[in-house]
Design a protein around this motif. Structure first.
Motif, PDB file in Angstrom:
ATOM      1  N   ILE A 122       0.854  -1.188   0.000  1.00  0.00           N
ATOM      2  CA  ILE A 122       0.000   0.000   0.000  1.00  0.00           C
ATOM      3  C   ILE A 122       0.887   1.234   0.000  1.00  0.00           C
ATOM      4  O   ILE A 122       1.870   1.307   0.745  1.00  0.00           O
ATOM      5  N   HIS A 123       0.539   2.196  -0.822  1.00  0.00           N
ATOM      6  CA  HIS A 123       1.248   3.478  -0.850  1.00  0.00           C
ATOM      7  C   HIS A 123       0.276   4.568  -0.425  1.00  0.00           C
ATOM      8  O   HIS A 123      -0.804   4.713  -1.025  1.00  0.00           O
ATOM      9  N   LEU A 124       0.606   5.293   0.618  1.00  0.00           N
ATOM     10  CA  LEU A 124      -0.159   6.454   1.060  1.00  0.00           C
ATOM     11  C   LEU A 124       0.550   7.701   0.574  1.00  0.00           C
ATOM     12  O   LEU A 124       1.763   7.854   0.783  1.00  0.00           O
ATOM     13  N   HIS A 125      -0.180   8.604  -0.058  1.00  0.00           N
ATOM     14  CA  HIS A 125       0.443   9.771  -0.690  1.00  0.00           C
ATOM     15  C   HIS A 125      -0.400  11.004  -0.412  1.00  0.00           C
ATOM     16  O   HIS A 125      -1.503  11.142  -0.930  1.00  0.00           O
ATOM     17  N   ALA A 126       0.128  11.904   0.427  1.00  0.00           N
ATOM     18  CA  ALA A 126      -0.540  13.179   0.671  1.00  0.00           C
ATOM     19  C   ALA A 126      -0.258  14.116  -0.490  1.00  0.00           C
ATOM     20  O   ALA A 126       0.902  14.304  -0.878  1.00  0.00           O
ATOM     21  N   ALA A 144       8.101  17.532   3.376  1.00  0.00           N
ATOM     22  CA  ALA A 144       7.318  16.998   4.495  1.00  0.00           C
ATOM     23  C   ALA A 144       7.401  15.485   4.562  1.00  0.00           C
ATOM     24  O   ALA A 144       7.161  14.895   5.623  1.00  0.00           O
ATOM     25  N   GLY A 145       7.747  14.849   3.453  1.00  0.00           N
ATOM     26  CA  GLY A 145       7.874  13.388   3.448  1.00  0.00           C
ATOM     27  C   GLY A 145       6.597  12.657   3.776  1.00  0.00           C
ATOM     28  O   GLY A 145       6.626  11.563   4.352  1.00  0.00           O
ATOM     29  N   ALA A 146       5.448  13.232   3.400  1.00  0.00           N
ATOM     30  CA  ALA A 146       4.158  12.644   3.779  1.00  0.00           C
ATOM     31  C   ALA A 146       3.718  11.574   2.780  1.00  0.00           C
ATOM     32  O   ALA A 146       2.656  11.665   2.156  1.00  0.00           O
ATOM     33  N   GLU A 147       4.567  10.561   2.640  1.00  0.00           N
ATOM     34  CA  GLU A 147       4.272   9.390   1.828  1.00  0.00           C
ATOM     35  C   GLU A 147       4.768   8.162   2.575  1.00  0.00           C
ATOM     36  O   GLU A 147       5.821   8.206   3.224  1.00  0.00           O
ATOM     37  N   TRP A 148       4.006   7.082   2.469  1.00  0.00           N
ATOM     38  CA  TRP A 148       4.345   5.862   3.184  1.00  0.00           C
ATOM     39  C   TRP A 148       4.232   4.670   2.239  1.00  0.00           C
ATOM     40  O   TRP A 148       3.307   4.601   1.416  1.00  0.00           O
ATOM     41  N   GLY A 181      -4.511  11.809  -1.682  1.00  0.00           N
ATOM     42  CA  GLY A 181      -5.455  12.859  -1.352  1.00  0.00           C
ATOM     43  C   GLY A 181      -4.883  13.771  -0.292  1.00  0.00           C
ATOM     44  O   GLY A 181      -3.723  13.607   0.141  1.00  0.00           O
ATOM     45  N   PRO A 182      -5.646  14.759   0.166  1.00  0.00           N
ATOM     46  CA  PRO A 182      -5.200  15.619   1.259  1.00  0.00           C
ATOM     47  C   PRO A 182      -4.821  14.779   2.481  1.00  0.00           C
ATOM     48  O   PRO A 182      -5.480  13.775   2.783  1.00  0.00           O
ATOM     49  N   LEU A 183      -3.789  15.210   3.182  1.00  0.00           N
ATOM     50  CA  LEU A 183      -3.260  14.397   4.274  1.00  0.00           C
ATOM     51  C   LEU A 183      -4.306  14.107   5.336  1.00  0.00           C
ATOM     52  O   LEU A 183      -4.378  12.982   5.856  1.00  0.00           O
ATOM     53  N   ALA A 184      -5.137  15.083   5.681  1.00  0.00           N
ATOM     54  CA  ALA A 184      -6.162  14.839   6.705  1.00  0.00           C
ATOM     55  C   ALA A 184      -7.124  13.746   6.271  1.00  0.00           C
ATOM     56  O   ALA A 184      -7.588  12.943   7.091  1.00  0.00           O
ATOM     57  N   ASP A 185      -7.403  13.676   4.972  1.00  0.00           N
ATOM     58  CA  ASP A 185      -8.307  12.641   4.475  1.00  0.00           C
ATOM     59  C   ASP A 185      -7.615  11.288   4.374  1.00  0.00           C
ATOM     60  O   ASP A 185      -8.222  10.254   4.648  1.00  0.00           O
ATOM     61  N   ARG A 211     -13.209  11.729  -1.594  1.00  0.00           N
ATOM     62  CA  ARG A 211     -12.249  12.716  -1.082  1.00  0.00           C
ATOM     63  C   ARG A 211     -10.807  12.273  -1.315  1.00  0.00           C
ATOM     64  O   ARG A 211      -9.890  13.076  -1.201  1.00  0.00           O
ATOM     65  N   VAL A 212     -10.601  10.989  -1.581  1.00  0.00           N
ATOM     66  CA  VAL A 212      -9.283  10.477  -1.937  1.00  0.00           C
ATOM     67  C   VAL A 212      -9.410   9.637  -3.201  1.00  0.00           C
ATOM     68  O   VAL A 212     -10.507   9.200  -3.566  1.00  0.00           O
ATOM     69  N   GLU A 213      -8.275   9.434  -3.863  1.00  0.00           N
ATOM     70  CA  GLU A 213      -8.218   8.506  -4.985  1.00  0.00           C
ATOM     71  C   GLU A 213      -7.651   7.181  -4.500  1.00  0.00           C
ATOM     72  O   GLU A 213      -6.661   7.168  -3.749  1.00  0.00           O
TER      73      GLU A 213
END
Length: 264
Positions: free
Chosen positions: A186-190, A197-201, A225-229, A244-246
């Motif tokens: 799984i890839h999480l991408h803000a 910010a490195g907001a990807e996992w 999607g937006p990080l909060a979402d 709200r997210v893809e």
């Protein structure tokens, strides 16, 4: 990367203040869809009780778990009026922050995790409050927002909690070890934060357990999607198909992950 200890102490109060604002503007009897056993009043009491419980653990430098019934004020104000509940929430957050600051990050305190320090409770109670604030905002029809560094750390912490559960052989996580998932991930991408910010996992699945790291990389499924979402989806506070997210790729992999981690 963790936030500074003092930042957590401050965020306990700040996040509780935002929760109080939502609760003040809503009917306490409103049901909470993402915590279906609770109404808003009960959710608020859960959060405020957790604050007082953690404060008592830190204050007493507990070496074992404390029974909830031994914690002063744990069950909330009576009668549970909106004004009394608001004051009670504020007092509990202030109490927790004060005990954390008095103890310092390295004070020895019982926790249910490997880390046996006050620092654990500062971080855990920050994110406990953030996630339940998302619950409250959703129930009250309020737009949920949270600072990017807090949201990213909440995702890090949740993954660390799941790693701890995995090391303990939690059977709920067994579906993630299925042979057919081997090599997927799984890839999480803000999409609303700068690259620094490195907001990807990246979460890699394998029969022996999952691994994760902050990285931009391809996976079987991506949540963008937006990080909060992204945070809310990952904590099962927002359906992946909310719009709200893809969700790109093998949505079933994400569904399996969310079902296996549904106890948080």
């Amino acid at each position: 990367m963790r936030l500074p200890y003092e930042r957590y102490c401050a965020e306990v109060g700040a996040q509780t203040g935002l929760l109080r604002r939502t609760v003040r503007g809503a009917d306490l009897a409103t049901r909470v869809p993402t915590c279906p056993d609770w109404d808003l009043g009960e959710l608020a009491v859960h959060v405020g009780g957790a604050h007082r419980w953690a404060a008592e653990l830190v204050r007493t430098r507990a070496t074992e778990e404390l029974a909830e019934e031994t914690v002063p004020g744990y069950t909330g104000p009576e009668p549970r009026t909106a004004a009394a509940l608001d004051d009670w929430l504020a007092e509990g957050a202030d109490l927790l922050a004060a005990e954390l600051r008095a103890a310092g990050a390295d004070a020895g305190v019982w926790t249910w995790a490997a880390e046996q320090r006050a620092a654990f409770w500062a971080r855990r109670m920050t994110h406990e409050t953030v996630v339940h604030r998302a619950d409250a905002d959703g129930a009250a029809g309020v737009e949920f927002a949270v600072g990017a560094d807090v949201a990213a750390d909440a995702i890090d912490e949740w993954l660390e909690i799941l790693e701890f559960a995995q090391r303990g052989g939690d059977p709920d996580l067994e579906p993630l070890h299925a042979p057919e998932l081997a090599g997927s991930g799984i890839h999480l991408h803000a999409t609303d934060t700068p690259p620094e910010a490195g907001a990807e996992w990246l979460i890699e699945l394998a029969p022996g357990g999952f691994r994760w790291r902050r990285e931009h990389a391809k996976a079987a499924v991506a949540v963008r999607g937006p990080l909060a979402d992204v945070l809310r989806v990952f904590y099962r506070r927002l359906p992946p198909d909310s719009g709200r997210v893809e969700v790109l790729g093998e949505a079933g992999v994400l569904d399996t992950w969310l079902a296996a981690t549904a106890w948080g």
